[in-house]
Design a protein around this motif. Structure first.
Motif, PDB file in Angstrom:
ATOM      1  N   ILE B 198       4.692  -0.726   5.688  1.00 24.34           N
ATOM      2  CA  ILE B 198       4.380  -0.382   4.299  1.00 24.34           C
ATOM      3  C   ILE B 198       5.050   0.954   4.030  1.00 24.34           C
ATOM      4  CG2 ILE B 198       2.549   0.460   2.776  1.00 24.34           C
ATOM      5  CD1 ILE B 198       0.710  -1.633   4.071  1.00 24.34           C
ATOM      6  N   LEU B 200       5.039   4.003   1.680  1.00 22.94           N
ATOM      7  CA  LEU B 200       4.364   4.734   0.612  1.00 22.94           C
ATOM      8  C   LEU B 200       4.968   6.132   0.569  1.00 22.94           C
ATOM      9  CD1 LEU B 200       2.295   5.190  -1.562  1.00 22.94           C
ATOM     10  CD2 LEU B 200       0.570   5.602   0.175  1.00 22.94           C
ATOM     11  N   TYR B 255      -1.144 -12.557  -0.484  1.00 27.27           N
ATOM     12  CA  TYR B 255      -1.392 -11.480   0.474  1.00 27.27           C
ATOM     13  C   TYR B 255      -1.853 -10.210  -0.239  1.00 27.27           C
ATOM     14  CZ  TYR B 255       3.314 -10.110  -1.014  1.00 27.27           C
ATOM     15  OH  TYR B 255       4.397  -9.767  -1.757  1.00 27.27           O
ATOM     16  N   GLY B 257      -2.119  -6.052   0.718  1.00 28.35           N
ATOM     17  CA  GLY B 257      -1.888  -4.983   1.678  1.00 28.35           C
ATOM     18  C   GLY B 257      -2.648  -3.727   1.306  1.00 28.35           C
ATOM     19  N   VAL B 258      -3.187  -3.101   2.280  1.00 30.59           N
ATOM     20  CA  VAL B 258      -3.839  -1.804   2.066  1.00 30.59           C
ATOM     21  C   VAL B 258      -3.479  -0.892   3.226  1.00 30.59           C
ATOM     22  CG1 VAL B 258      -5.808  -2.654   0.740  1.00 30.59           C
ATOM     23  CG2 VAL B 258      -5.968  -2.524   3.224  1.00 30.59           C
ATOM     24  N   ILE B 259      -3.665   0.384   2.989  1.00 31.84           N
ATOM     25  CA  ILE B 259      -3.548   1.324   4.103  1.00 31.84           C
ATOM     26  C   ILE B 259      -4.954   1.712   4.526  1.00 31.84           C
ATOM     27  CG2 ILE B 259      -2.829   3.642   4.781  1.00 31.84           C
ATOM     28  CD1 ILE B 259      -0.404   3.303   2.993  1.00 31.84           C
ATOM     29  N   VAL B 268      -2.598  -5.986   6.289  1.00 29.98           N
ATOM     30  CA  VAL B 268      -2.223  -7.017   5.319  1.00 29.98           C
ATOM     31  C   VAL B 268      -2.991  -8.291   5.645  1.00 29.98           C
ATOM     32  CG1 VAL B 268      -0.355  -8.467   4.426  1.00 29.98           C
ATOM     33  CG2 VAL B 268       0.064  -6.054   4.937  1.00 29.98           C
ATOM     34  N   PRO B 357      -0.331  -6.686  -7.012  1.00 26.31           N
ATOM     35  CA  PRO B 357      -0.201  -5.264  -6.688  1.00 26.31           C
ATOM     36  C   PRO B 357       0.887  -4.943  -5.674  1.00 26.31           C
ATOM     37  CG  PRO B 357      -2.243  -6.185  -5.794  1.00 26.31           C
ATOM     38  CD  PRO B 357      -1.672  -7.209  -6.707  1.00 26.31           C
ATOM     39  N   ASP B 358       1.202  -5.872  -4.785  1.00 23.89           N
ATOM     40  CA  ASP B 358       2.174  -5.541  -3.747  1.00 23.89           C
ATOM     41  C   ASP B 358       3.550  -6.121  -4.026  1.00 23.89           C
ATOM     42  OD1 ASP B 358       0.149  -4.231  -2.431  1.00 23.89           O
ATOM     43  OD2 ASP B 358      -0.475  -6.030  -1.360  1.00 23.89           O
ATOM     44  N   ALA B 360       7.185  -6.297  -5.217  1.00 20.97           N
ATOM     45  CA  ALA B 360       8.166  -5.204  -5.288  1.00 20.97           C
ATOM     46  C   ALA B 360       9.463  -5.726  -5.865  1.00 20.97           C
ATOM     47  CB  ALA B 360       8.401  -4.631  -3.890  1.00 20.97           C
TER      48      ALA B 360
END
Lengths: 780, 460
Positions: B198, B200, B255, B257-259, B268, B357-358, B360
């Motif tokens: 990921i 960021l 899917y 994804g978060v941190i 994920v 949200p994920d 890109a």
């Protein structure tokens, strides 16, 4: 078998050729595949890196409104991204340390969020949106994003005024300051209302600490003036908090929060006024004086409306003391004045001037109470009503107004209507001010004049009562009135109402010296070596002012004159003399007890004569006299006066106290001359001297008796003392010899008008004679 | 962290299968015209930039059990399995066909099981997995698999028809993978590794994956329906029209994804979602002994997959696929048969975009429907017999796409030494540009997977 071999060879060869061909190498020489990445980066969040810099720019108003919105939107989007793209240790909740590490790693490498700042931000979060201090939930982040919307709107609203609010401008108009403070007030009140801060446990201490940590963060270790100062300002802010809010640090409810915010905004407004305007004033216009008055009134109103006062009905001395100390630490009061001196003075004023019933008894007095604030406001209004009136007078094209017109206009003033213009309606105050106004009329109607020249010097001349007045004269006079009234109110020996019914005595005047001693010493106005300054000042006021009568007390008129002389001679003229000595290179290297350079006496003497006209322009006849007398006469004049004035030993050099007394005595001598020199020839005839004599009788009775027996002197009639005074002035010596006195009286009789009508011609005293008397008095 | 127990389960299953095949080979008389074949092959990745796996050369032991194509049996099987030495994730089982077919009346039969049918010439020629699932052990060389269910088939000279009904859904069979401690293990170069980091704010954070595998029953028990009609002769002019409503053979990947702020690691969650689509196709073909030419069209209209809140999900659009093709066949010396062909594919619509949200802009969707969107392929095949038992089968193809910026060369050779032994080679060369959001295709990720297979097989 052969065909098998043939086909196998064919296959191998074809494969080899194929793989080694140039076209094939294009396929085999491909680059590594770039690993795919899930992008959490939002290009819009690039702005986060610029956040500290943008805050710095915002304070300088180097951001457009759109950029300001963008900066806060950036934070909102970062918060929203964080909320959406992260998972905390508690799933939907995050611990403080997690947040700090996260933002350090991903957003602010250059400006590390300290552990303390993170904790304080969380504490603030709790105040804003609730929850726990060490944990934040996703729903709380949502609420914070909404709060930031309010911040965004208010930041834009404040933007036009932000440079003024953060002291980034060099100057600002009163309107701009008012507008900036109004915007700050509106924004602060709205913020508190929107986030319901009033019902939180958040304290001033918390906010203060957060502010200092945030300023450190924004500074990022760099020397950024507007933020670097925040930490050092904290003690001042804390002391201001104690002054305005009181010891209790917890505010409850909308009312208390709003009041506190209003208090701080008002205090900030006053500070802005001082910073941008008052400190630059030369007090040469009515507008400037009125503006000063406006801020003084605001200051009094701030104390009265402060949470501490509203809550406890008092403002404690301890909180005010701490505030003064903090001002001193931040060098926000002149360096030469200490907080301790100011503390002494304000306490004296509270106990004496604003609480007349106490008559200076400070026992049990530990705070400023309503009576004090009311009195303070009354006194201010008394000064203010006169000042506004002075500003409203009709001056001619030269800016002058005749005394007759002044008195007439004063009498014609409708005081109630005038006070109504000042929004003063309360009947007790109106009555109080009406009495004060009547006293003022009485004062200026008397056969006297108030005259100051362009350099602030008190003019001593035959015709001052006919001198037309200008705004500056009258303003200076109004200040002297304020001081004189303060003295009479605070240090009068009696408790009669009204300025003209009160008087000070030696002991009460000494009290003033004692209570104002520290301030006087720090201002270099008082001499620490002087042991009986009160008694001596009382004597001088009695002997050498126009209204002096030689008794053992001074009334309002004497006080007024004395203060005028003191301010003029002891301050303005002395300063001018010292500057002239510097110009004439008379200064020596060493510093005297006041911190000023010693002055070469010969040089002083020469310069004094050379510059007499300039230096003593407020004493025009004395200046002319000094410039016209012969060198020998001047030498004698100087010797007499300096002997009377000198404090330092004769070593060919002079110190400040010598010069100050010298100048004051010059004023006294001139005052006596012009007061009694009825024919204005510069000489005091026997008859003129006789008129002035009575005020000196008490002094003469204290002088050494010589060959006179005590019993004779005790029973001596007034005519004896009158003649003795004449002898003293004309002969320049004490009449301690019966024979000499008899001879003098014989000559007096011989030249009397009954015999030769030459009395006044023979027995005249000039200015040199007067200063010789000063010398004699000193030698006594 | 979830561990998908692929390795041990499949290893045991494949080993078991191979032993079973060996047994069946020995016992094949019981199954009539079933041919079994076992191979040992070496599969080498020959690109210098090959880096997806720990090693670049693999050895396989494979087995295949297949009914003779011309046998008129009521039972049909085409089952293969491969065991990769030291690389269990590369082992596989491929059940292409497996069915029983009792005759009802002449020319009409019912089939139960897994069977390949000519639903669409386009799907067959390009192996897109639209009607029928594909075996994607090696996505560069996909193989068709039959639909599984109940078939009714009518096959007259001038017309024909098929009906298919099923409550059993078996999607594409992709490369095996394994997740250990949240990470996809390296071990299968054909497995398309999902994003490993990921990003960021320029900080790259490793990702731990969790795949929420649905219950088996939720996956396989799904209704499918398909039918087609053929009008015209098989050898001559014909038209074939098919209609289907069934779950897509490709599985959508949603899917999130978060941190993880506590561990500062990416997490994920992947939730596979099966979506339906409706297919309409038409083939217009002329074919005789020397030539085959035609045009095949498919209209593929998918439903949008369901997804949970906060999950990034693919958004589908309907697609129209058109493929003209032409092929000539002729005989040469030594009883050789030559075949030359050209075919093109153009897909209008059918794009997949991740939404959520994920998603890109610089990365394509995780879900893929078609391996590419436009391509032209030239191919040639040759069968040459040297003796009664010796022959060479060779096929070479060149596929190129300007739109998707790739070209692929394939060259297969099978040299039959005698009635039992065969030698084989298989060369695949790939040149491709990196995939972008505007250039989504499944080829680019294998651009360094140039490979050369050499092996030998023994048939019973």
């Amino acid at each position: 078998m052969g065909s098998r071999t043939h086909s196998g060879t064919w296959l191998s060869a074809t494969l080899s050729i194929f793989l080694l061909s140039p076209g094939c190498s294009n396929y085999l020489g491909g680059k590594e595949t770039k690993p795919e990445v899930i992008q959490f980066t939002d290009p819009k969040l690039e702005c986060l890196k610029a956040f500290p810099e943008n805050i710095r720019k915002y304070v300088l108003n180097d951001l457009s409104a759109e950029q300001t919105r963008g900066t806060i939107t950036c934070i909102q989007e970062a918060a929203e991204l964080f909320q959406r793209k992260t998972k905390g240790s508690g799933g939907d909740t995050y611990k403080t340390d997690e947040l700090r590490r996260f933002f350090e790693r991903y957003f602010s490498k250059e400006t590390t969020v300290s552990k303390e700042l993170a904790q304080e931000l969380m504490r603030f979060k709790k105040a804003l949106v609730g929850g726990e201090e060490d944990v934040i939930s996703k729903s709380e982040i949502t609420q914070l994003i909404k709060v930031l919307e309010v911040v965004k709107e208010e930041a834009v609203r404040l933007q036009p005024s932000i440079r003024i609010l953060f002291l980034q401008e060099k100057t600002a108009t009163l309107e701009e300051i008012d507008r900036a403070s109004a915007a700050l007030r509106k924004s602060a009140l709205r913020f508190v209302k929107e986030v319901d801060l009033a019902n939180s446990e958040y304290t001033f201490e918390d906010a203060k600490y957060l502010l200092s940590l945030f300023a450190e963060y924004i500074s990022g270790g760099k020397q950024v003036r507007q933020f670097g100062q925040v930490k050092t300002l904290m003690p001042l802010i804390e002391s201001l908090r104690r002054l305005l809010i009181g010891e209790s640090v917890r505010l409850r409810g909308d009312l208390e929060y709003n009041r506190a915010i209003n208090n701080f905004v008002d205090a900030h407004h006053i500070f802005l006024g001082i910073y941008y305007r008052l400190r630059f004033f030369e007090f040469k216009s009515s507008a400037e004086i009125e503006e000063v008055g406006r801020f003084v009134e605001k200051g009094i109103a701030l104390l009265a409306s402060s949470h501490q006062f509203q809550n406890q009905r008092e403002v404690t001395f301890s909180s005010l003391d701490q505030f003064l100390m903090a001002l001193q630490d931040r060098e926000l009061i002149p360096k030469k004045i200490s907080a301790a001196a100011l503390q002494d003075v304000y306490k004296s004023m509270v106990a004496r001037n604003f609480d007349p019933g106490r008559r200076g008894d400070s026992r049990g007095l530990k705070s400023i109470q309503k009576i004090h604030l009311d009195s303070m406001l009354y006194e201010f209004h008394m000064w203010s009503m006169k000042q506004k009136w002075i500003g409203s007078l009709s001056y001619n094209s030269q800016g002058l107004i005749a005394m007759e017109d002044l008195v007439r206009q004063a009498k014609e003033l409708d005081v109630k209507a005038w006070l109504a213009k000042m929004n003063i309606y309360e009947s007790s105050e109106v009555n109080y001010l009406q009495i004060a106004w009547d006293e003022f009329i009485r004062f200026i109607s008397a056969n006297r004049a108030v005259a100051f020249d362009g350099d602030g010097r008190f003019v001593i001349d035959y015709d001052t009562k006919r001198y037309p007045q200008n705004w500056k004269n009258l303003t200076q006079g109004n200040i002297v009135h304020l001081l004189a009234r303060g003295l009479m109110q605070g240090f009068a020996a009696n408790s009669e109402m009204g300025n003209f019914k009160r008087y000070m005595t030696g002991p009460t005047f000494s009290d003033w010296y004692k209570e104002y001693n520290l301030l006087g010493v720090e201002l270099k106005a008082f001499d620490t070596r002087s042991k009986n300054a009160g008694e001596r000042s009382l004597l001088e006021a009695n002997l050498f002012t126009k209204w002096g009568n030689g008794d053992d007390q001074i009334d309002y008129n004497e006080t007024y004159d004395f203060l005028s002389l003191l301010i003029s001679g002891g301050l303005f003229v002395v300063n001018q003399v010292q500057e002239t000595m510097a110009d004439d290179q008379c200064l020596l290297g060493d510093l005297d007890i006041f911190g000023f350079p010693w002055i070469n006496e010969d040089c002083f003497k020469t310069s004094l004569r050379k510059n007499a006209i300039k230096l003593f322009g407020n004493l025009p006849h004395m200046a002319r006299y000094l410039s016209r007398i012969s060198a020998t006469q001047f030498e004698s004049f100087y010797e007499d006066l300096m002997t009377a004035a000198r404090i330092s030993p004769r070593q060919g050099r002079l110190e400040t106290a010598d010069i100050r007394t010298f100048v004051m005595m010059l004023h006294y001598a001139e005052n006596l001359t012009v007061q009694f020199d009825q024919n204005r020839d510069g000489l005091l005839t026997a008859s003129e001297l006789t008129q002035s004599a009575p005020r000196f009788f008490p002094l003469m009775k204290q002088m050494k008796r010589g060959k006179w027996s005590a019993s004779v002197l005790e029973k001596a009639p007034e005519i004896f003392w009158q003649e003795a005074f004449l002898y003293l002035v004309v002969k320049g010596e004490i009449p301690d010899s019966l024979s000499k006195f008899g001879a003098f009286e014989g000559k007096r009789l011989w030249n009397s008008e009954w015999i030769r009508n030459k009395a006044d011609e023979k027995f005249k005293a000039n200015r040199s004679s007067i200063v010789r008397v000063f010398r004699l008095i000193k030698e006594q | 962290m979830m561990k998908v127990p692929m390795k041990s389960f499949w290893s045991r299953l494949i080993s078991g299968m191979l032993f079973s095949l060996l047994y069946l080979a020995v016992a094949q008389p019981a199954f009539g015209q079933v041919v079994s074949k076992f191979s040992l092959v070496n599969d080498s990745f020959i690109s210098s930039a090959f880096e997806a796996s720990e090693k670049s050369s693999y050895q396989f032991f494979t087995g295949q059990l297949k009914t003779e194509p011309k046998a008129a049996e009521n039972f049909y099987i085409d089952l293969s399995a491969g065991y990769a030495f030291g690389a269990p994730l590369l082992s596989y089982i491929n059940a292409t066909e497996l069915y029983v077919s009792p005759h009802l009346v002449d020319k009409s039969k019912v089939i139960f099981g897994r069977k390949l049918l000519d639903w669409s010439e386009l799907d067959r020629r390009w192996t897109l997995g639209i009607f029928e699932p594909t075996f994607l052990w090696n996505p560069l060389s996909p193989k068709q698999q039959g639909l599984t269910g109940l078939f009714w088939s009518l096959d007259e000279e001038n017309y024909g028809a098929h009906l298919f009904l099923s409550s059993l859904y078996l999607p594409d069979q992709g490369p095996s993978f394994e997740i250990v401690n949240g990470r996809f293990e390296k071990g299968n170069p054909w497995f398309r590794r999902p994003p490993e980091f990921i990003n960021l704010n320029g900080v790259y954070t490793s990702i731990d994956y969790t795949i929420h595998t649905p219950e088996m029953s939720e996956v396989i028990f799904r209704q499918s329906f398909a039918g087609n009609v053929r009008v015209g002769e098989k050898n001559g002019l014909r038209g074939v029209f098919s209609l289907a409503s069934m779950p897509s053979n490709q599985i959508a990947k949603t899917y999130k994804g978060v941190i993880n702020t506590e561990e500062l690691r990416g997490e994920v969650e992947v939730v596979p979602v099966i979506y339906e689509h409706v297919l309409v196709s038409g083939d217009f073909v002329y074919e005789n002994e020397n030539i085959e030419t035609g045009l095949s069209v498919i209209y593929d209209n998918p439903t949008q997959p369901t997804y949970s809140d906060g999950f990034t999900h693919p958004k589908f659009t309907a697609a129209t696929l058109v493929s003209p093709f032409a092929e000539v066949r002729f005989r040469g010396s030594r009883s050789s048969v030559w075949k030359l062909g050209v075919q093109a594919l153009d897909i209008s619509g059918g794009g997949v975009e991740d939404e959520g949200p994920d998603a890109a802009e610089d990365r394509g969707a995780l879900t893929s429907r078609y391996p590419f969107s436009r391509a032209v392929e030239l191919y040639g095949a040759m069968s040459m017999r040297f003796s009664k038992r010796q022959r060479i089968l060779s096929k070479i193809s060149y596929m190129q796409s300007d739109e998707n910026k790739f070209s692929v060369i394939k060259w297969n050779n099978l040299w039959s030494l005698d009635s039992h032994w065969d030698l084989l080679t298989d060369l695949v060369l790939v040149e491709a540009a990196d995939a972008t959001r505007d250039n989504q295709n499944d080829i680019s990720q294998f651009k360094n997977h140039d490979r050369l297979i050499i092996g030998a097989s023994y048939g019973f």
